[in-house]
Each structure stands twice: as C-alpha cells, then as structure tokens.
Design an enzyme around this catalytic site. Structure first.
Site, PDB file in Angstrom:
ATOM      1  N   GLU A  81       0.818  -1.220   0.000  1.00  0.00           N
ATOM      2  CA  GLU A  81       0.000   0.000   0.000  1.00  0.00           C
ATOM      3  C   GLU A  81       0.851   1.271   0.000  1.00  0.00           C
ATOM      4  O   GLU A  81       0.542   2.232  -0.697  1.00  0.00           O
ATOM      5  CB  GLU A  81      -0.967  -0.002   1.188  1.00  0.00           C
ATOM      6  CG  GLU A  81      -2.178  -0.914   1.024  1.00  0.00           C
ATOM      7  CD  GLU A  81      -1.875  -2.372   1.336  1.00  0.00           C
ATOM      8  OE1 GLU A  81      -0.727  -2.670   1.724  1.00  0.00           O
ATOM      9  OE2 GLU A  81      -2.777  -3.215   1.194  1.00  0.00           O
ATOM     10  N   HIS A 150     -10.885  -4.917  10.500  1.00  0.00           N
ATOM     11  CA  HIS A 150     -11.591  -4.886   9.215  1.00  0.00           C
ATOM     12  C   HIS A 150     -12.952  -4.209   9.363  1.00  0.00           C
ATOM     13  O   HIS A 150     -13.890  -4.544   8.651  1.00  0.00           O
ATOM     14  CB  HIS A 150     -11.794  -6.301   8.668  1.00  0.00           C
ATOM     15  CG  HIS A 150     -10.564  -6.897   8.052  1.00  0.00           C
ATOM     16  ND1 HIS A 150      -9.482  -7.263   8.802  1.00  0.00           N
ATOM     17  CD2 HIS A 150     -10.241  -7.171   6.767  1.00  0.00           C
ATOM     18  CE1 HIS A 150      -8.544  -7.756   7.995  1.00  0.00           C
ATOM     19  NE2 HIS A 150      -8.971  -7.707   6.755  1.00  0.00           N
TER      20      HIS A 150
END
Ligand SMILES: Cc1ncc(C[n+]2csc(CCOP(=O)(O)OP(=O)(O)O)c2C)c(N)n1
Ligand SMILES: [Mg+2]
Lengths: 345, 324
Positions: A81, A150
């Site tokens: 990322e 998450h």
C-alpha cells in the site's frame, strides 16, 4: 428500512433535473459506472490496487474495467500500500489522474505517510508548483462478524488533515456523482465507500451527473430537530425519523456526505430552522466528526440552540467480533430515537 | 571517457557553488537567520553534480532534505534557494517549503522529501507517468543508505522492477544515518546485494569522483531511457559535517576517519585532475572561485533584503480551487 428508500429524496442539491431518465444500479455498480465513464472521458485516469484488474476487485467494484481499458490503465499491484499509493502520488504530480483502491480503510495504516505527509502536503510545500489530483477509494465500516482490523471508520483522521478532501456517499446516485467530481478535482480526495452499502440499489440518472464536492444534502425536511449523518448510518437515521414522526416529532435529516471541507452553511441553516441537533456516525465518538460539527454549531449558531448538541456514535472500544456485541457497539435506531427524545425534553 | 577541461571546469564550478552555498547557509543558521534544521551535503557534492551531469533537461529529480546539491546541480537559481531557506516571499516555494522542500519544477526538481524513503514510491509513480504519457524523461531518485531499511523503499524497488520503470535509484552511502553507522544496521556488507534480489541491475561508484559518478549515471540513464530500468547506483561518499547544523559530527566517528575522507575531498580530487591535464589551471580555478563567491554573496544579500510572506497567502494553495 431498506437503504434504497433514501433515493426518494437523495441527490437534492445536485446538478440533475428530476425529470430525467433513471436506471436502477447497486452502489457498487454505480461506482463502476463512474469509473468507466470517467476513464472513457479522460485517458489520464488510471486505476491501481490489489486484485482490481483481472479479478475485478474483492468487492467487485472494478469488474470488467481491465478488460475494457487494458492492463496499462488498470494495474494490479503487489500488496504494497505504501508503495503503490506513493506511486500514485508521483504519477498524479506528473500529469496522470490515478484512482487507487485500498481494499479496506484499515489498511491505510501502512500507507499513512503517503496520504498524510505526501499527497496532502506536496502542493502546499511546493508553493503550488505541483498538484496531486489523486483519488483514494476505500471502504470502511462494520458488518456482522468483522473484528477490530476490518471494521473501522477513519473519516475523522483524514478530515483532520488540511489538503485532503473527504467524501462518503450513502446512495448509488451520490456514489456515482461524487466519484466523478472527486476524479475531476485537482486535490487528493479520500473517497470512503461503505461495505454494507455495496449491494444496496437505487435510481441513478442515465445522463451525466457530477455532484459537487463540499455540499451536504437535505434528505428530509423537518422542524423539531436536525439529524446530521452520513454513509451507512443514513438508513438508520431515516428509520428513526419515521418512528419519531409516528410520535409526532418532525426530524430533518441532512446527509453531510462531504466531510472535509464541511458544508458549514447547510448545517447552520438547518440548525437555525430546528434549533436542535443530533449527529449520528458509525465512527467512534471520541474526536469523531460529531465533535467537529458540534463545535461548529456552538461557535456559529449558539443563539439558535435550544439544547446541547448531542451525538450517537460507536462505543470507544475496538470493534469486537461477536455479533452479540453489535447492538451495544454501534448506533441503532433505538439509540437515535432515545437521543432525540432526550433532546426534546 | 574523455573529459574536456572546459567540461571539468564546469563541474568544478558547480561543486564549488554548492559547497559555498551550504557554508553560507550554515553561517546564516548560526546567526539565527535560517530557522529550523538544515542538513548539508558538504563532502557529497560530486554525487549531486555527477548525477545531474548525466541528465537531460526533461529528466526529473526526486531528492531529500539533504538534497540542496541535487537542486542546485539542476541549474536552480541560488538566490531563490537562499530566499526559500530564509523563509522569504521570493523563495522557490514562497516560504512554505524551506530547506527540506526546495522545489523547482521548471528545472525538473519535484518536491524533495523530509520523510526518509518516501521519495522512492513517489519516484516510481513519476516514472510511470513518463512512460504512460510517452515521454522519454527518466527519473533520478536520490536517498541515503539509511532509507534502504524502510519498508517503503523495498516496496518501491519491487514495483519499479516488476513494471520496468525508468528510474535511477541513486543511493548516497555516506556511512551514517544520523548518528548510526550504516553497517551496524544491516547484516552483511552490501546494500546493492539486497537490491539485486529484486532483479534490479546495480552499479557501485566512487562518490568522491565526480567523473566516476557521471559516467556511472550516464550508463544508468541510457539504460533506463532504453526501457531497461530501473537501475540502482550506490555512490560511496561521506558527509564532512554533522547530520544537521547542531551536530558537530564528532561523537560517533573518529577524527582520523573524517581526515581520511577529507583527504579525498571531491573538490581536491577534481582540482588535482585538472592540474594534471593543464598547467595554468591553478590560476583559473582561483579566479573561478572568486567569481562564485562574489556571485553567492550577492544572491544571499538580495535574499536577506527580501520581504517576508504576507499573512494573506497562509491559506492559499491548500486546495487547488478554494481557500482552506
Ligand atoms: C520516516 C523517518 N524516520 C526518521 C526520520 C529522522 N531522520 C532524518 S534523517 C535520518 C537519517 C537518514 O539517513 P540516510 O538515509 O542514510 O540519509 P543521510 O541523512 O545520511 O543523507 C533520520 C533517521 C525521518 N526524517 N523520517
Ligand atoms: Mg546516510
């Protein structure tokens, strides 16, 4: 209430006329349509992300785009990322308009330097010699069974950073129109989708519609209280407003949707009509956007307030796994209704 | 490679200009004229000048807080660089960047970075854009050896490798990351060996020899431009001064070590080479140095006399289209 209810009134304040032809799309499809339309219009747009190309995205948002636009425009990346977000910053400075997908907002943690120190800063520190027209698409929020890493909502973290714009659509129509505006914007935009909304459907105009960034949307008019909310909390708030109506309370609902910079005028004009405000968001209460909105209201509309500004937000703990916790952890219709009744007492 | 006296004089002038610019900055810092930290590249000028010599005008530089040399080597106006260091309105970035962000897009200098290793991912994207837009520019990305212990650096090297991007990753190994010796923080002796593991070709050059740096970089640039990038270059060099203005650079390294490297001062080495090549160089170099000194004195004087930025510009430029 089904989130598609929102489409009856959502999109107000947008550039579209109401008589136009509509089609029914899911939120995920609407984003896909926006990407495809913009990529068709502007060759400088490229997409980068994990599993977005050949596979079409873990949430199926980019389905078919690599096939249609080629591997040079829809790039599958390694699980890096910081690497590919930084790559997008560099490409944006030099003439491209990248749209990056970060699979879960939780994963922005490993790329935060590139978002906060790079994308948000380089235009300013260079004295305007460069611009960073970058869109960071990601999705956030809880769903049953999602645990601490998450299920988070980070909008307040991004909204805190000068130089970033932060948007979060609640409906397919807004998702398409706001994403198109985000892509056309010359600043870095953090575009926060919500995982629970992907499968919800709604009417989206067939014609071009670009919904300007920086504008909230009045979703329901009322006179007793203003409910300020966004993203997946909007259906919750709408259902609460229905219940309140049955009790004789007229609630106004505003979809804040552009979180930074905030549409201060729309929020202020609502509070001047209703004199009471409740902010509802799924992110944690402490330091959340609700705190910012509450401060704005007391700074700029103190004389109009008939009650302290109230908040309903997630409990300040990491999102626990067991679905048994969800109703305690998250805002619910019941909590919203109770908070409004307290405000009116 | 054959180097004409004329070319060597040009390189000498640029290295001397960078040295003098930075010595002046250090004095301005001690006088309280320059606020905040400054990170000088005194001793490393040959890397900056040699690398820039290999670039074409259209090529792009992504450097760091220690990049004053790389910025000036691209032909940036020292007066505007001084003004930026001094926080003046006339500075390269209008006083919003300062020492660590001397940006000059017109000369191919993208915003330098003060986050260690952040420039490597950015450089990959700059290179991706060049290829996408069918430009022939290559990207020179410079960083210290310490940056190679950052995850972002490794992510970027891998990305550049799998996408064959036209980036020259130029690692300036000056032996230290702040006060930490370089080889105490990696297992083994080679930074280049790690980079080769990504499938990237690597060169090692003497960073005190401006011609060696230029030759190595020229080869790398040629390969990158031909689509054989990325290329990694490790330039062995040394910073003669401390990590920043407040570090004398004596606590963590011996006087002998500093002396050993100072004996290989890139300016001295080039001076010796010039004297070998032509008899009357000594006199020419002295004249050239006098000219540069007077020029920079004038640049500094002008910058110091310039006005501060006005309060109105504070909120300008945070967003492209609106005031913050
Ligand atoms: C991410 C990050 N961590 C730490 C620092 C503080 N810092 C500034 S320079 C530096 C040393 C870097 O060493 P190296 O990469 O070898 O470059 P040099 O300064 O020697 O040119 C450190 C640790 C920083 N700026 N950014
Ligand atoms: Mg170093």
């Amino acid at each position: 209430m089904h989130p598609s209810r929102l489409n009856e009134t959502a999109g107000q304040g947008s550039t579209a006329a109401s008589s136009q032809e509509m089609r029914e799309l899911s939120y995920a499809q609407a984003i896909n349509v926006a990407l495809a339309e913009e990529m068709e219009r502007d060759e400088r747009i490229i997409l980068l992300g994990e599993d977005i190309g050949a596979y079409g995205g873990v949430f199926r948002v980019t389905q078919g785009l690599q096939e249609r636009f080629g591997t040079h425009r829809v790039l599958d990346t390694p699980i890096s990322e910081a690497g590919f977000l930084g790559c997008a910053v560099g490409a944006a400075m030099c003439g491209l308009r990248p749209v990056v997908e970060i699979m879960y907002v939780d994963f922005t943690g490993v790329a935060m330097d590139q978002i906060i120190n790079q994308a948000a800063k380089l235009a300013y520190v260079s004295g305007g010699q460069v611009r960073v027209p970058l869109v960071i698409r990601t999705q956030q929020g809880a769903r049953p069974g999602a645990a601490a890493q998450h299920a988070q909502c980070f909008e307040a973290i991004f909204a805190h950073i000068p130089g970033l714009r932060v948007v979060t659509p609640a409906t397919p129509r807004d998702a398409r129109g706001l994403l198109k505006a985000a892509i056309r914007c010359d600043d870095p935009v953090v575009f926060l989708e919500h995982k629970l909304l992907y499968s919800t459907t709604g009417l989206v105009p067939l014609a071009e519609e670009v919904i300007p960034l920086g504008r909230a949307s009045l979703v329901r008019s009322g006179k007793d209280v203003s409910l300020f909310s966004y993203a997946a909390m909007l259906p919750v708030v709408m259902e609460a407003a229905d219940r309140l109506a049955e009790m004789g309370v007229s609630a106004e609902v505003v979809d804040v949707r552009s979180l930074a910079p905030l549409d201060e005028e729309t929020l202020l004009s609502s509070i001047r009509r209703t004199n009471r405000a409740l902010i509802v968001h799924e992110a944690w209460r402490r330091g959340g956007l609700g705190a910012e909105i509450a401060a704005l209201l007391q700074e700029r509309a103190f004389d109009y307030l008939d009650a302290p500004v109230a908040r309903v937000a997630a409990c300040d703990v990491p999102k626990p796994f067991s679905p048994a916790f969800d109703a305690f952890y998250l805002p619910t219709v019941e909590k919203v209704v109770q908070a409004v009744l307290t405000l009116l007492r | 490679m054959q180097w004409s006296v004329e070319k060597l004089l040009k390189l000498y002038r640029l290295m001397f200009l960078i040295r003098t610019f930075e010595e002046r900055c250090l004095r301005l810092s001690y006088q309280g004229q320059i606020a905040g930290s400054i990170h000088l590249c005194v001793g490393q000028e040959a890397v900056a000048v040699g690398a820039a010599e290999a670039l074409q005008e259209e090529d792009l530089t992504v450097t760091t807080y220690r990049g004053h040399g790389h910025v000036l080597a691209r032909g940036v106006d020292p007066y505007r660089a001084f003004a930026e260091m001094l926080g003046r309105r006339s500075g390269l970035c209008g006083g919003k960047g300062g020492s660590m962000h001397l940006t000059a897009v017109a000369q191919g200098v993208l915003p330098p970075n003060s986050i260690v290793a952040a420039g490597l991912p950015i450089a990959t994207g700059v290179a991706l854009a060049q290829r996408y837009l069918r430009r022939t520019s290559v990207v020179l990305c410079t960083f210290g050896e310490g940056a190679l212990n950052q995850g972002a650096a490794h992510e970027a090297l891998n990305l550049a490798a799998i996408w064959d991007l036209p980036v020259i990753f130029l690692c300036e190994n000056n032996g230290y990351a702040e006060m930490t010796p370089a080889y105490s923080m990696i297992k083994g002796e080679s930074f280049a060996a790690r980079v080769r593991a990504y499938g990237i070709a690597t060169y090692e050059v003497d960073g005190m020899d401006v011609c060696a740096v230029a030759e190595g970089t020229m080869q790398a640039v040629e390969q990158a431009r031909a689509g054989q990038g990325p290329i990694f270059i490790e330039a062995r060099t040394y910073r003669f001064l401390g990590h920043y203005q407040a570090d004398p650079g004596t606590a963590y390294r011996s006087a002998e070590e500093v002396q050993r490297w100072r004996a290989r001062d890139p300016l001295k080495l080039l001076r010796a080479r010039l004297c070998e090549q032509q008899v009357d160089t000594e006199r020419m170099l002295t004249a050239l140095e006098e000219e540069v000194k007077a020029y920079l004195e004038e640049c500094e004087r002008r910058a110091l006399a310039d006005p501060w930025p006005e309060a109105e510009v504070l909120t300008e430029g945070v967003y492209a289209s609106i005031q913050a």
